[in-house]
Scaffold this active site. Structure first.
Site, PDB file in Angstrom:
ATOM      1  N   CYS A  71     -11.297 -10.117 -14.101  1.00 42.94           N
ATOM      2  CA  CYS A  71     -10.465 -11.307 -13.922  1.00 42.94           C
ATOM      3  C   CYS A  71     -10.362 -12.008 -15.272  1.00 42.94           C
ATOM      4  CB  CYS A  71     -11.034 -12.229 -12.850  1.00 42.94           C
ATOM      5  SG  CYS A  71     -12.707 -12.832 -13.197  1.00 42.94           S
ATOM      6  N   THR A  72      -9.825 -13.198 -15.306  1.00 45.22           N
ATOM      7  CA  THR A  72      -9.551 -13.872 -16.577  1.00 45.22           C
ATOM      8  C   THR A  72     -10.817 -14.110 -17.396  1.00 45.22           C
ATOM      9  OG1 THR A  72      -7.666 -14.982 -15.572  1.00 45.22           O
ATOM     10  CG2 THR A  72      -8.443 -15.851 -17.667  1.00 45.22           C
TER      11      THR A  72
END
Length: 336
Positions: free
Chosen positions: A211-212
């Protein structure tokens, strides 16, 4: 619980912010920090009051979410003030090990400061499943550094599956090569998707969640393991740390979507453009809100079609496509 530190120590809105931002780097250089920590908090409201007071004193803007499970935030402001914030926050024993990720940007990339208490610092709707101790999420996937990810792929080849822990629209402009992209509208949909059995064929694979900045992988990897996935990893530090290590010369392709006025980030001058304008199919990584005020869905538009984003008759698929999830790694840029 240790005592708190002393007091010493979508996208018309985005367009307006983008046009009005003034960095004045030669005078007051600014940055943005992204951070989270899973740690038990006995009194989230006390943490909220302390964090809001600290941020207001330092003129920082952005968003911080706090729960009994920890903290998750993104802030922008003067570099010196952000350093003071980091130092003061790390005085609290539970936040001493936070990995603060720094990037280009400013306080003007956020409409305001918001510090809120929620049931979860990232909204999977899985409070009953999540257990947190002083070491973080209990039962999550093993963390692998960007280099260790490459080593795993070299050893295992096609047995390694990248599993995107973000909203599906984020992956439209950037993702790992051949990654699995669940068609989720929001983070809270992941548990339902996993329970549906549609990814059971991956339970014997080496699954790498990403994810980010890492916060969503912490929870998703734990949910997957609880559902019988036998070998689950998480990319330590998320796409941000991977991009710092390998840029666009590794396994990542495209742009990183950001939930603030910056909208997206490229790790090099030769990033691929994976997104396509919904009107003319021209390559683009730029999201905008649909001009229909009753819709306001995020849509990809090229520079030419952006100038014609005035019609109130939006595309039919806007009614069924994705929502913005504002409780992930990043900050919401909506005005309300």
């Amino acid at each position: 619980m240790s005592r708190y530190p002393s007091r010493r120590s979508r996208f018309s809105v985005a367009s307006v912010l983008s046009k009005s931002r003034q960095y004045n780097l030669s005078v007051r250089p600014q940055k943005i920090i992204l951070f989270y920590e899973f740690t038990p908090l006995d009194d989230p409201d006390a943490i909220r009051l302390w964090q809001r007071t600290l941020c207001e004193k330092l003129s920082l803007k952005g968003r911080i979410l706090i729960s009994h499970h920890g903290i998750n935030g993104t802030l922008g402001g003067d570099i010196d003030d952000l350093r003071r914030y980091v130092a003061a926050t790390k005085e609290f024993a539970g936040f001493r090990m936070i990995d603060f990720k720094w990037s280009e940007g400013s306080a003007d990339d956020f409409p305001r400061l918001r510090v809120r208490v929620r049931d979860e610092v990232v909204s999977f709707g899985a409070t009953d499943e999540l257990t947190v101790d002083h070491r973080g999420v209990v039962g999550g996937g093993d963390r692998l550094s960007p280099q260790e990810i490459h080593e795993l792929v070299e050893r295992r080849g096609d047995d390694v599956v990248f599993f995107d822990a973000r909203n599906a629209f984020e992956a439209e402009i950037g993702r790992f090569k051949d990654a699995v992209i669940p068609r989720v509208r929001a983070t809270r949909d992941f548990a339902t998707v996993l329970d549906s059995g549609c990814y059971d064929h991956l339970k014997h694979k080496a699954v790498v969640t990403y994810c980010t900045g890492g916060v969503r992988c912490e929870v998703l990897s734990a949910l997957m393991i609880r559902r019988g996935f036998q070998e689950v990893y998480q990319l330590d530090g998320g796409i941000v740390r991977y991009g710092e290590a390998f840029g666009d010369d590794g396994l990542w392709e495209g742009s990183l979507y950001l939930f603030d006025a910056r909208m997206h980030h490229e790790f090099s001058d030769h990033s691929k453009v994976l997104g396509a304008c919904e009107r003319c199919a021209a390559p683009t990584s730029q999201y905008h809100n649909c001009a229909n005020l009753a819709c306001r869905k995020l849509i990809l538009l090229c520079r030419v079609c952006e100038m014609d984003n005035v019609s109130t008759n939006c595309a039919p698929h806007h009614l069924v496509d994705f929502e913005i999830d504002i409780d992930g790694d990043d900050v919401d840029v909506k005005s309300a």
